[in-house]
Design an enzyme around this catalytic site. Structure first.
Site, PDB file in Angstrom:
ATOM      1  N   SER A 273       0.852  -1.199   0.000  1.00  0.00           N
ATOM      2  CA  SER A 273       0.000   0.000   0.000  1.00  0.00           C
ATOM      3  C   SER A 273       0.880   1.239   0.000  1.00  0.00           C
ATOM      4  O   SER A 273       2.032   1.202   0.441  1.00  0.00           O
ATOM      5  CB  SER A 273      -0.878   0.028   1.258  1.00  0.00           C
ATOM      6  OG  SER A 273      -1.506   1.288   1.382  1.00  0.00           O
TER       7      SER A 273
ATOM      8  N   TYR B 212      -1.775  -1.225  10.745  1.00  0.00           N
ATOM      9  CA  TYR B 212      -1.913  -1.619   9.332  1.00  0.00           C
ATOM     10  C   TYR B 212      -0.726  -1.112   8.509  1.00  0.00           C
ATOM     11  O   TYR B 212      -0.146  -1.864   7.706  1.00  0.00           O
ATOM     12  CB  TYR B 212      -3.223  -1.035   8.795  1.00  0.00           C
ATOM     13  CG  TYR B 212      -3.457  -1.193   7.308  1.00  0.00           C
ATOM     14  CD1 TYR B 212      -3.923  -2.392   6.779  1.00  0.00           C
ATOM     15  CD2 TYR B 212      -3.237  -0.131   6.427  1.00  0.00           C
ATOM     16  CE1 TYR B 212      -4.162  -2.519   5.410  1.00  0.00           C
ATOM     17  CE2 TYR B 212      -3.472  -0.255   5.064  1.00  0.00           C
ATOM     18  CZ  TYR B 212      -3.931  -1.454   4.567  1.00  0.00           C
ATOM     19  OH  TYR B 212      -4.161  -1.577   3.213  1.00  0.00           O
TER      20      TYR B 212
HETATM   21  P1  NAD Z   1     -11.424  -6.108   0.121  1.00  0.00           P
HETATM   22  O1  NAD Z   1     -12.113  -5.996   1.422  1.00  0.00           O
HETATM   23  O2  NAD Z   1     -12.234  -6.249  -1.102  1.00  0.00           O
HETATM   24  O3  NAD Z   1     -10.385  -7.304   0.152  1.00  0.00           O
HETATM   25  C1  NAD Z   1      -9.739  -7.732   1.310  1.00  0.00           C
HETATM   26  C2  NAD Z   1      -9.997  -9.232   1.436  1.00  0.00           C
HETATM   27  O4  NAD Z   1      -9.181  -9.751   2.468  1.00  0.00           O
HETATM   28  C3  NAD Z   1     -11.421  -9.572   1.805  1.00  0.00           C
HETATM   29  O5  NAD Z   1     -12.233  -9.705   0.672  1.00  0.00           O
HETATM   30  C4  NAD Z   1     -11.246 -10.884   2.548  1.00  0.00           C
HETATM   31  O6  NAD Z   1     -11.593 -11.965   1.716  1.00  0.00           O
HETATM   32  C5  NAD Z   1      -9.768 -10.969   2.837  1.00  0.00           C
HETATM   33  N1  NAD Z   1      -9.521 -11.250   4.257  1.00  0.00           N
HETATM   34  C6  NAD Z   1      -9.437 -10.368   5.272  1.00  0.00           C
HETATM   35  N2  NAD Z   1      -9.216 -11.031   6.419  1.00  0.00           N
HETATM   36  C7  NAD Z   1      -9.138 -12.349   6.101  1.00  0.00           C
HETATM   37  C8  NAD Z   1      -8.912 -13.530   6.856  1.00  0.00           C
HETATM   38  N3  NAD Z   1      -8.689 -13.486   8.173  1.00  0.00           N
HETATM   39  N4  NAD Z   1      -8.930 -14.723   6.199  1.00  0.00           N
HETATM   40  C9  NAD Z   1      -9.145 -14.763   4.863  1.00  0.00           C
HETATM   41  N5  NAD Z   1      -9.348 -13.671   4.103  1.00  0.00           N
HETATM   42  C10 NAD Z   1      -9.344 -12.488   4.722  1.00  0.00           C
HETATM   43  O7  NAD Z   1     -10.494  -4.820   0.011  1.00  0.00           O
HETATM   44  P2  NAD Z   1      -9.267  -4.449  -0.957  1.00  0.00           P
HETATM   45  O8  NAD Z   1      -9.081  -2.998  -0.751  1.00  0.00           O
HETATM   46  O9  NAD Z   1      -9.436  -4.986  -2.305  1.00  0.00           O
HETATM   47  O10 NAD Z   1      -8.056  -5.165  -0.247  1.00  0.00           O
HETATM   48  C11 NAD Z   1      -7.134  -5.992  -0.938  1.00  0.00           C
HETATM   49  C12 NAD Z   1      -5.730  -5.617  -0.538  1.00  0.00           C
HETATM   50  O11 NAD Z   1      -5.471  -4.299  -0.993  1.00  0.00           O
HETATM   51  C13 NAD Z   1      -5.482  -5.599   0.967  1.00  0.00           C
HETATM   52  O12 NAD Z   1      -4.227  -6.184   1.227  1.00  0.00           O
HETATM   53  C14 NAD Z   1      -5.433  -4.129   1.284  1.00  0.00           C
HETATM   54  O13 NAD Z   1      -4.642  -3.866   2.416  1.00  0.00           O
HETATM   55  C15 NAD Z   1      -4.814  -3.587   0.015  1.00  0.00           C
HETATM   56  N6  NAD Z   1      -4.965  -2.156  -0.204  1.00  0.00           N
HETATM   57  C16 NAD Z   1      -6.200  -1.607  -0.355  1.00  0.00           C
HETATM   58  C17 NAD Z   1      -6.303  -0.242  -0.566  1.00  0.00           C
HETATM   59  C18 NAD Z   1      -7.632   0.425  -0.714  1.00  0.00           C
HETATM   60  O14 NAD Z   1      -7.697   1.655  -0.663  1.00  0.00           O
HETATM   61  N7  NAD Z   1      -8.716  -0.290  -0.917  1.00  0.00           N
HETATM   62  C19 NAD Z   1      -5.156   0.547  -0.624  1.00  0.00           C
HETATM   63  C20 NAD Z   1      -3.917  -0.050  -0.486  1.00  0.00           C
HETATM   64  C21 NAD Z   1      -3.837  -1.413  -0.270  1.00  0.00           C
END
Ligand code: NAD
Ligand code: MG
Length: 296
Positions: A188, A201
């Site tokens: 991120s 985080y």
């Molecule tokens: P999202 O909620 O769609 O995806 C996160 C997924 O993590 C969930 O769908 C879930 O299936 C999984 N998860 C969480 N805890 C879990 C557990 N204990 N066991 C199994 N699965 C678990 O959101 P996203 O934003 O697409 O997140 C995906 C990645 O992107 C993450 O690593 C997040 O940190 C990163 N990210 C997101 C953003 C943002 O702004 N959305 C920015 C930077 C990084």
């Protein structure tokens, strides 16, 4: 959106203000307003991953779903992991993968559990008939105003999900990966520019960058590449389900030069590129998409 036309990216997708939309963790993409674009209608493949076999954690929604749809449209078979509570989102992804005529494998379960992480990899390999792309994408983000609000349970849950699971799943996958395989970790922008309210985080995301760079050096002799993606603000269920205060969900992405959050599909081609042989000279790299701020 027709992908053979050029658009002004600042007006290509919804801009804030958005409505407050609290959801219970882990949140569902199918409850978001406006609905995120994961490429369901917009991503077009061109055979860049024909015959490859991918495991994507958090493949039910958000960035992982965008990668799953794109991988299938590029010709890969795809296994997704997610939490039981996300079955409705996961079903939509499975149907989209199958609609491409590819094998779709659904493996629900909690990756905070070491034994499950190892079962997950074994089951994906069994059902896909091998593995050559691993996307460590699942993540936990729960905002806390103060350092003093972070309980040991919170800290443990965040580190287990974002770091321990990445270690366990990658360890389990390594014996199956061979020359040409690719590991992609979702880091991120907060690894470089942490906000006040995401202390635990942000620590994990910095560690993911470091893990990526170390592992890349360790496995280069095996012909395996390891890279990370560092997104800025993306419109996914992570945010309204505790990832941000609701006030910040309403103006999400406003502080970016583009004035809006990214949509998951806007990262799909980055995950495709890093998985494909086209990025053969890239390992230990971090790819950003932060809406004009220039990170990482
Ligand atoms: P999202 O909620 O769609 O995806 C996160 C997924 O993590 C969930 O769908 C879930 O299936 C999984 N998860 C969480 N805890 C879990 C557990 N204990 N066991 C199994 N699965 C678990 O959101 P996203 O934003 O697409 O997140 C995906 C990645 O992107 C993450 O690593 C997040 O940190 C990163 N990210 C997101 C953003 C943002 O702004 N959305 C920015 C930077 C990084
Ligand atoms: Mg989800």
């Amino acid at each position: 959106m027709e992908s053979d036309r050029f658009f002004d990216p600042t007006s290509q997708y919804p801009r804030p203000p958005f409505s407050a939309q609290p959801q219970e963790w882990p949140g569902l993409a199918n409850k978001m307003d406006p609905p995120p674009d994961h490429g369901e209608k917009s991503y077009r493949g061109s055979g860049r991953l024909t015959g490859r076999k991918a495991l994507i954690t958090g493949g039910d929604s958000g960035i992982g779903r965008a990668a799953a749809i794109a991988y299938a449209r590029e010709g890969a078979d795809v296994a997704i992991n997610y939490l039981q509570a996300e079955e409705s989102d996961a079903r939509e992804v499975i149907e989209l993968i199958e609609a491409e005529g590819r094998t779709a494998v659904a493996i629900p379960g909690d990756i905070r559990d070491e034994a499950f992480c190892r079962e997950l990899v074994d089951s994906a390999v069994d059902q896909l008939g091998g593995l050559d792309i691993l996307v460590n994408n699942a993540g936990r983000q729960q905002w806390k105003a103060s350092l003093l609000d972070i309980t040991t349970e919170d800290f443990d849950a965040t580190l287990k999900t974002n770091l321990y699971a990445m270690l366990w799943i990658t360890q389990a996958a390594m014996p199956y990966l061979s020359e040409g395989a690719s590991i992609i970790n979702t880091a991120s922008v907060v690894a470089y520019d942490p906000p006040e309210v995401l202390l635990d985080y942000s620590m994990t995301k910095a560690a993911i960058v470091n893990f990526t760079k170390s592992l890349a050096k360790q496995v280069v002799d095996q012909g395996i590449r390891v890279n990370a993606v560092a997104p800025g603000p993306f419109w996914t269920p992570l945010q309204p389900s505790g990832g941000q205060p609701q006030e910040h969900v309403k103006n999400f992405g406003e502080d970016r030069p583009m004035g809006r959050p990214g949509q998951p599909v806007e990262l799909a081609s980055v995950y495709v590129l890093l998985a494909s042989q086209e990025s053969s000279y890239s390992s230990g790299q971090v790819y950003g998409a932060t809406g004009g701020k220039g990170h990482p």
